[in-house]
Design a protein around this motif. Structure first.
Motif, PDB file in Angstrom:
ATOM      1  N   GLU A 123      18.021  59.659  23.812  1.00 13.66           N
ATOM      2  CA  GLU A 123      17.412  60.801  24.291  1.00 13.66           C
ATOM      3  C   GLU A 123      18.059  61.542  25.350  1.00 13.66           C
ATOM      4  O   GLU A 123      18.569  60.790  26.455  1.00 13.66           O
ATOM      5  CB  GLU A 123      15.819  60.371  25.021  1.00 13.66           C
ATOM      6  N   SER A 124      18.315  63.021  25.504  1.00 10.64           N
ATOM      7  CA  SER A 124      19.013  63.419  26.746  1.00 10.64           C
ATOM      8  C   SER A 124      17.945  63.982  27.418  1.00 10.64           C
ATOM      9  O   SER A 124      16.949  64.551  27.056  1.00 10.64           O
ATOM     10  CB  SER A 124      19.882  64.851  25.910  1.00 10.64           C
ATOM     11  N   VAL A 125      18.437  64.193  28.865  1.00 12.72           N
ATOM     12  CA  VAL A 125      17.299  64.553  29.973  1.00 12.72           C
ATOM     13  C   VAL A 125      18.308  65.781  30.537  1.00 12.72           C
ATOM     14  O   VAL A 125      19.232  65.638  30.700  1.00 12.72           O
ATOM     15  CB  VAL A 125      16.861  63.587  30.796  1.00 12.72           C
ATOM     16  N   ARG A 126      17.402  66.613  31.280  1.00 11.91           N
ATOM     17  CA  ARG A 126      18.141  67.567  32.019  1.00 11.91           C
ATOM     18  C   ARG A 126      18.303  67.247  33.444  1.00 11.91           C
ATOM     19  O   ARG A 126      17.222  66.771  34.055  1.00 11.91           O
ATOM     20  CB  ARG A 126      17.206  68.913  31.956  1.00 11.91           C
ATOM     21  N   LEU A 127      19.467  67.143  33.949  1.00 20.94           N
ATOM     22  CA  LEU A 127      19.454  66.952  35.458  1.00 20.94           C
ATOM     23  C   LEU A 127      19.927  68.230  36.217  1.00 20.94           C
ATOM     24  O   LEU A 127      20.604  69.122  35.635  1.00 20.94           O
ATOM     25  CB  LEU A 127      20.730  66.064  35.640  1.00 20.94           C
ATOM     26  N   VAL A 128      19.368  68.547  37.198  1.00 22.17           N
ATOM     27  CA  VAL A 128      19.488  69.796  37.949  1.00 22.17           C
ATOM     28  C   VAL A 128      19.745  69.471  39.223  1.00 22.17           C
ATOM     29  O   VAL A 128      19.129  68.668  40.135  1.00 22.17           O
ATOM     30  CB  VAL A 128      17.979  70.665  37.741  1.00 22.17           C
ATOM     31  N   ALA A 129      20.589  70.271  39.799  1.00 19.45           N
ATOM     32  CA  ALA A 129      21.041  70.173  41.313  1.00 19.45           C
ATOM     33  C   ALA A 129      21.356  71.490  41.803  1.00 19.45           C
ATOM     34  O   ALA A 129      21.833  72.511  41.276  1.00 19.45           O
ATOM     35  CB  ALA A 129      22.349  69.179  41.205  1.00 19.45           C
ATOM     36  N   ARG A 130      20.973  71.506  43.081  1.00 23.54           N
ATOM     37  CA  ARG A 130      21.374  72.820  43.862  1.00 23.54           C
ATOM     38  C   ARG A 130      22.459  72.823  44.852  1.00 23.54           C
ATOM     39  O   ARG A 130      22.629  71.589  45.348  1.00 23.54           O
ATOM     40  CB  ARG A 130      20.069  73.377  44.665  1.00 23.54           C
ATOM     41  N   ALA A 131      23.526  73.511  44.893  1.00 19.08           N
ATOM     42  CA  ALA A 131      24.534  73.459  45.994  1.00 19.08           C
ATOM     43  C   ALA A 131      24.943  74.759  46.474  1.00 19.08           C
ATOM     44  O   ALA A 131      24.608  75.822  45.830  1.00 19.08           O
ATOM     45  CB  ALA A 131      25.610  72.762  45.120  1.00 19.08           C
ATOM     46  N   GLN A 132      25.718  74.775  47.380  1.00 21.58           N
ATOM     47  CA  GLN A 132      26.254  76.106  47.988  1.00 21.58           C
ATOM     48  C   GLN A 132      27.209  76.594  47.321  1.00 21.58           C
ATOM     49  O   GLN A 132      27.843  75.812  46.305  1.00 21.58           O
ATOM     50  CB  GLN A 132      26.965  75.619  49.460  1.00 21.58           C
ATOM     51  N   LYS A 133      27.635  78.001  47.387  1.00 25.61           N
ATOM     52  CA  LYS A 133      28.466  78.607  46.236  1.00 25.61           C
ATOM     53  C   LYS A 133      29.696  78.082  46.411  1.00 25.61           C
ATOM     54  O   LYS A 133      30.420  77.793  45.369  1.00 25.61           O
ATOM     55  CB  LYS A 133      28.433  79.906  46.739  1.00 25.61           C
ATOM     56  N   ASP A 134      30.314  77.759  47.475  1.00 21.12           N
ATOM     57  CA  ASP A 134      31.570  77.080  47.823  1.00 21.12           C
ATOM     58  C   ASP A 134      31.926  75.819  46.998  1.00 21.12           C
ATOM     59  O   ASP A 134      32.967  75.632  46.558  1.00 21.12           O
ATOM     60  CB  ASP A 134      32.293  77.114  49.307  1.00 21.12           C
ATOM     61  N   VAL A 135      30.599  75.009  47.284  1.00 23.25           N
ATOM     62  CA  VAL A 135      30.809  73.518  46.487  1.00 23.25           C
ATOM     63  C   VAL A 135      30.865  73.911  44.869  1.00 23.25           C
ATOM     64  O   VAL A 135      31.628  73.097  44.361  1.00 23.25           O
ATOM     65  CB  VAL A 135      29.106  72.840  46.855  1.00 23.25           C
ATOM     66  N   GLN A 136      30.193  74.649  44.561  1.00 22.85           N
ATOM     67  CA  GLN A 136      30.220  75.092  42.831  1.00 22.85           C
ATOM     68  C   GLN A 136      31.267  75.494  42.251  1.00 22.85           C
ATOM     69  O   GLN A 136      31.810  75.138  41.375  1.00 22.85           O
ATOM     70  CB  GLN A 136      28.995  76.167  42.569  1.00 22.85           C
ATOM     71  N   GLU A 137      32.172  76.393  43.406  1.00 14.94           N
ATOM     72  CA  GLU A 137      33.347  76.945  42.967  1.00 14.94           C
ATOM     73  C   GLU A 137      34.401  75.780  42.861  1.00 14.94           C
ATOM     74  O   GLU A 137      35.336  75.556  41.943  1.00 14.94           O
ATOM     75  CB  GLU A 137      33.876  77.921  43.899  1.00 14.94           C
ATOM     76  N   ILE A 138      34.290  74.815  43.777  1.00 14.50           N
ATOM     77  CA  ILE A 138      35.326  73.387  43.761  1.00 14.50           C
ATOM     78  C   ILE A 138      34.998  72.675  42.721  1.00 14.50           C
ATOM     79  O   ILE A 138      36.004  72.167  42.001  1.00 14.50           O
ATOM     80  CB  ILE A 138      35.143  72.763  44.998  1.00 14.50           C
ATOM     81  N   ILE A 139      33.667  72.470  42.331  1.00 15.26           N
ATOM     82  CA  ILE A 139      33.378  71.387  41.197  1.00 15.26           C
ATOM     83  C   ILE A 139      33.781  72.405  39.862  1.00 15.26           C
ATOM     84  O   ILE A 139      34.351  71.702  38.949  1.00 15.26           O
ATOM     85  CB  ILE A 139      31.925  71.136  41.004  1.00 15.26           C
ATOM     86  N   THR A 140      33.462  73.613  39.877  1.00 19.33           N
ATOM     87  CA  THR A 140      33.979  74.280  38.559  1.00 19.33           C
ATOM     88  C   THR A 140      35.548  74.210  38.303  1.00 19.33           C
ATOM     89  O   THR A 140      36.042  73.761  37.299  1.00 19.33           O
ATOM     90  CB  THR A 140      33.776  75.644  38.756  1.00 19.33           C
ATOM     91  N   SER A 141      36.279  74.591  39.525  1.00 15.57           N
ATOM     92  CA  SER A 141      37.906  74.422  39.463  1.00 15.57           C
ATOM     93  C   SER A 141      38.234  73.248  38.996  1.00 15.57           C
ATOM     94  O   SER A 141      39.190  72.992  38.187  1.00 15.57           O
ATOM     95  CB  SER A 141      38.359  74.775  40.727  1.00 15.57           C
ATOM     96  N   ALA A 142      37.582  72.066  39.724  1.00 14.19           N
ATOM     97  CA  ALA A 142      38.002  70.598  39.347  1.00 14.19           C
ATOM     98  C   ALA A 142      37.772  70.350  37.655  1.00 14.19           C
ATOM     99  O   ALA A 142      38.377  69.522  37.031  1.00 14.19           O
ATOM    100  CB  ALA A 142      37.325  69.581  40.317  1.00 14.19           C
ATOM    101  N   ALA A 143      36.717  70.705  37.396  1.00 15.45           N
ATOM    102  CA  ALA A 143      36.115  70.583  36.101  1.00 15.45           C
ATOM    103  C   ALA A 143      36.992  70.959  35.123  1.00 15.45           C
ATOM    104  O   ALA A 143      37.605  70.538  33.965  1.00 15.45           O
ATOM    105  CB  ALA A 143      34.658  71.111  35.685  1.00 15.45           C
TER     106      ALA A 143
END
Length: 103
Positions: A8-28
């Motif tokens: 079964e898949s479940v949804r994980l939700v997280a909130r982060a600062q914009k700069d954190v999201q940009e770093i994670i997106t780039s690393a991904a």
């Protein structure tokens, strides 16, 4: 006949600062993973490390020697008579003890 075990898949939700999201997106993107997969892999790796750290007892050789010595030759239980005498009250399942100051 083979049996398939769908997980079964479940949804994980997280909130982060914009700069954190940009770093994670780039690393991904650099790793060739989707952002979701990157986050799940990173969180799972961290979770396993935390669980392992809390599961394993690490001792120096001296600490291990003292630990096994205590297991082989446990100290005698002391002060039970004093604790019993210090028992002040027993009411509604609650015990109250007076503690002696430590020397």
């Amino acid at each position: 006949m083979t049996t398939s075990h769908a997980q079964e898949s479940v949804r994980l939700v997280a909130r982060a600062q914009k700069d954190v999201q940009e770093i994670i997106t780039s690393a991904a993107e650099l790793s060739g993973a989707s952002m979701s997969q990157f986050l799940i892999d990173a969180a799972l790796e961290k979770a396993k490390a935390v669980m392992e750290r809390n599961r394993v007892l690490k001792l120096t050789q001296e600490g291990a020697d003292r630990f096994f010595e205590a297991l082989d030759n446990p100290p005698e239980i002391q002060h039970l008579d004093e604790a019993y005498k210090a028992h002040k009250d027993y009411e509604d399942g609650v015990s109250t003890f007076k503690r002696k100051p430590r020397p």
